[in-house]
Write an enzyme that holds these catalytic residues in place. Structure first.
Site, PDB file in Angstrom:
ATOM      1  CG  ASP A  13      -1.757  -1.259   1.297  1.00 41.44           C
ATOM      2  OD1 ASP A  13      -2.273  -1.691   0.259  1.00 41.44           O
ATOM      3  OD2 ASP A  13      -1.832  -1.847   2.398  1.00 41.44           O
ATOM      4  N   GLY A  15       1.577   2.882  -2.632  1.00 43.24           N
ATOM      5  CA  GLY A  15       1.205   3.728  -3.774  1.00 43.24           C
ATOM      6  C   GLY A  15       1.955   3.301  -5.029  1.00 43.24           C
ATOM      7  CE  LYS A  16       3.312  -2.586  -4.447  1.00 45.14           C
ATOM      8  NZ  LYS A  16       2.825  -2.280  -3.097  1.00 45.14           N
ATOM      9  N   GLY A  40      -4.136  -4.495  -4.274  1.00 50.42           N
ATOM     10  CA  GLY A  40      -5.124  -3.484  -4.644  1.00 50.42           C
ATOM     11  C   GLY A  40      -4.389  -2.226  -5.038  1.00 50.42           C
ATOM     12  CG  HIS A  41      -1.637  -1.878  -7.644  1.00 47.23           C
ATOM     13  ND1 HIS A  41      -0.829  -2.469  -8.572  1.00 47.23           N
ATOM     14  CD2 HIS A  41      -1.134  -2.194  -6.440  1.00 47.23           C
ATOM     15  CE1 HIS A  41       0.134  -3.118  -7.937  1.00 47.23           C
ATOM     16  NE2 HIS A  41      -0.026  -2.971  -6.660  1.00 47.23           N
ATOM     17  NE  ARG A 142       6.649 -31.177  -5.767  1.00 44.80           N
ATOM     18  CZ  ARG A 142       7.460 -32.053  -5.216  1.00 44.80           C
ATOM     19  NH1 ARG A 142       8.414 -32.582  -5.926  1.00 44.80           N
ATOM     20  NH2 ARG A 142       7.326 -32.396  -3.958  1.00 44.80           N
ATOM     21  CD  GLN A 223       0.772  -8.931  -2.744  1.00 39.62           C
ATOM     22  OE1 GLN A 223       1.440  -9.522  -3.566  1.00 39.62           O
ATOM     23  NE2 GLN A 223      -0.495  -8.661  -2.928  1.00 39.62           N
TER      24      GLN A 223
HETATM   25  P1  IMP Z   1      -2.461 -12.900   1.774  1.00 43.18           P
HETATM   26  O1  IMP Z   1      -1.519 -12.393   0.748  1.00 43.18           O
HETATM   27  O2  IMP Z   1      -3.899 -12.655   1.461  1.00 43.18           O
HETATM   28  O3  IMP Z   1      -2.179 -14.323   2.129  1.00 43.18           O
HETATM   29  O4  IMP Z   1      -2.200 -12.069   3.112  1.00 43.18           O
HETATM   30  C1  IMP Z   1      -0.978 -12.170   3.849  1.00 43.18           C
HETATM   31  C2  IMP Z   1      -0.586 -10.824   4.466  1.00 43.18           C
HETATM   32  O5  IMP Z   1      -0.215  -9.934   3.430  1.00 43.18           O
HETATM   33  C3  IMP Z   1      -1.701 -10.139   5.228  1.00 43.18           C
HETATM   34  O6  IMP Z   1      -1.138  -9.419   6.315  1.00 43.18           O
HETATM   35  C4  IMP Z   1      -2.286  -9.163   4.225  1.00 43.18           C
HETATM   36  O7  IMP Z   1      -2.913  -8.066   4.833  1.00 43.18           O
HETATM   37  C5  IMP Z   1      -1.011  -8.746   3.502  1.00 43.18           C
HETATM   38  N1  IMP Z   1      -1.242  -8.298   2.135  1.00 43.18           N
HETATM   39  C6  IMP Z   1      -1.465  -9.049   1.049  1.00 43.18           C
HETATM   40  N2  IMP Z   1      -1.607  -8.285  -0.051  1.00 43.18           N
HETATM   41  C7  IMP Z   1      -1.442  -7.026   0.343  1.00 43.18           C
HETATM   42  C8  IMP Z   1      -1.439  -5.766  -0.350  1.00 43.18           C
HETATM   43  O8  IMP Z   1      -1.605  -5.666  -1.568  1.00 43.18           O
HETATM   44  N3  IMP Z   1      -1.228  -4.669   0.430  1.00 43.18           N
HETATM   45  C9  IMP Z   1      -1.005  -4.745   1.768  1.00 43.18           C
HETATM   46  N4  IMP Z   1      -0.990  -5.890   2.449  1.00 43.18           N
HETATM   47  C10 IMP Z   1      -1.209  -7.023   1.754  1.00 43.18           C
END
Ligand code: IMP
Length: 427
Positions: A13, A15-16, A40-41, A142, A223
């Site tokens: 998050d 702001g990529k 989520g972008h 696998r 992420q």
């Molecule tokens: P998962 O990727 O849904 O398995 O979540 C694992 C961890 O990564 C959790 O703490 C989520 O809140 C965090 N997470 C996954 N995707 C994002 C993202 O795009 N932004 C911020 N945190 C994320």
């Protein structure tokens, strides 16, 4: 050849989406190389706000090849929703290509994600419950089903049958939950396959061809470094490798294909979900940042945890990713604060450290060491040149640059494309 990768340096998050959208203007190919619909972008373009989860941000420009590569876990329902949403807004998606090698998310992945979180109770990770972890688990075990399998009905049937037998046992016997039926799921995925077929391709080949032709390729991280499966604050991480190193395996290109690396840094810190967060502010300042920055998750709507900028985190990410430039986002959110703090390291067992320990116990014992900065206390959202930023804001940024030994490349002072100052030459 010219290529660049944009990665998050914190917990996501940052702001990529905005930075990628900005750089995508001069890119020929934009590639999502890891994660799935957990991302989520938010991108503002054509006077509208777009929320993208799986589609590369380059989709908002005409004539860019947009790739979802093998390292992504693809939820067909979600990608079709996004494609159809874009089409409804008049955005052309015909240049989208989805890797034959990407793994596919099924409803049992999402169910197991939620049930596993529930079973973990107080130790839950706080996942987005999009089935990310269970899908990557199948990949590494696998037994996963790939996009290429969607195009072979017999293969798909056999693989789904074997998977469902196993998953239904887990669902009913371990979690006391409802099983899934094979036939309706199979039919549904055959339908998805028909709709996705025009987009499916060997994306690694497309990339290699474009790199050979010296096209500009932009790899879009999802992420962030501290959610990286290997290098993040495990187990409070995602199940992929969002760092720059993840580009090679996630997109199917050689290490030599990864050119300039840009690390996106939010001017403060946020985190969603559980896990260590040394500079977290559980007070009125944290609340002020959350409200002013609208820090609520794009994917889940959850309030984000907010805190001071942690330069030790960014420095670690700079080394991990080999960052060439920092792209600072949301500097304007700090506009009103009289005092701004930056964490420059930690005290652990009486010693000063500036790295992130692997052990959660040690992390819990780390006390932040802060440097204090006077706030600039003026509106910077209309500043368009770095030199015109208030001196106090430049002092804050330049200290970060020094601590992380990385040049400032981009500074963003608002959500729109115009509110972006570029001090580096990428494409
Ligand atoms: P998962 O990727 O849904 O398995 O979540 C694992 C961890 O990564 C959790 O703490 C989520 O809140 C965090 N997470 C996954 N995707 C994002 C993202 O795009 N932004 C911020 N945190 C994320």
């Amino acid at each position: 050849m010219s290529s660049a990768v944009v990665v998050g340096t914190q917990w996501g998050d940052e702001g990529k989406g905005k930075i990628v959208d900005y750089l995508a203007e001069n890119a020929d190919v934009v590639v999502r190389y890891s994660g799935g619909s957990n991302a989520g972008h938010t991108v503002m373009a054509h006077g509208k706000t777009y929320k993208l989860h799986l589609l590369p941000s380059g989709i908002l420009y005409k004539n860019k090849i947009c790739i979802i590569s093998n390292g992504v876990v693809l939820d067909p329902e979600k990608i079709l929703e996004e494609i159809n949403g874009m089409k409804a807004q008049g955005i052309d998606t015909s240049n989208l290509r989805i890797s034959t090698r990407a793994h596919v998310i099924f409803p049992y992945h999402k169910a197991i994600d939620a049930l596993q979180e529930n079973a973990l109770g107080a130790n839950k990770i706080g996942t987005t419950q999009k089935g990310i972890g269970p899908c990557y688990s199948d990949k590494t075990s696998r037994v996963g089903i790939r996009v290429c399998d969607l195009l072979e009905p017999k293969e798909l049937y056999e693989k789904l049958k074997v998977n469902l037998e196993f998953k239904n046992n887990v669902l009913t016997k371990l979690y006391n939950a409802e099983p899934f039926e094979l036939e309706p799921m199979y039919q549904q995925y055959l339908q998805y396959a028909q709709e996705l077929k025009p987009y499916i391709a060997d994306t690694s080949l497309i990339l290699q061809e474009n790199l050979k032709k010296k096209k500009n390729v932009l790899f879009e991280g999802a992420q962030a470094s501290f959610l990286d499966l290997d290098h993040g604050t495990y187990p409070y991480v995602t199940s992929s490798n969002p760092i720059a190193g993840g580009v090679c395996t996630g997109a199917g290109v050689s290490p030599k294909a990864v050119g300039t690396t840009i690390g996106v840094v939010k001017a403060y810190s946020t985190r969603v979900g559980e896990g260590p967060f040394i500079t977290e502010l559980n007070d009125h300042i944290g609340e002020h940042i959350r409200e002013r920055g609208h820090e609520f998750g794009t994917t889940t709507g959850r309030p984000r945890r907010c805190g001071w900028l942690d330069a030790a985190v960014v420095k670690y990410a700079a080394n991990l990713n080999g960052l060439d430039y920092l792209a600072i986002t949301r500097l304007d959110i700090l506009d009103e604060l009289p005092i701004i703090k930056m964490c420059v390291g930690y005290k652990l067992n009486g010693q000063k450290i500036d790295y992130i320990p692997a052990s959660l116990n040690e992390l819990a014992q780390c006390e932040p060491i802060y440097e204090e900065f006077e706030g600039w206390q003026e509106d910077i959202t209309n500043v368009r040149k770095y030199k015109d930023l208030p001196k106090k804001a430049k002092k804050y940024l330049e200290r970060l640059s020094k601590l992380t030994n990385t040049e400032l490349g981009i500074v963003s002072v608002g959500p729109s494309r115009e509110q972006t100052m570029i001090m580096c030459d990428i494409f």
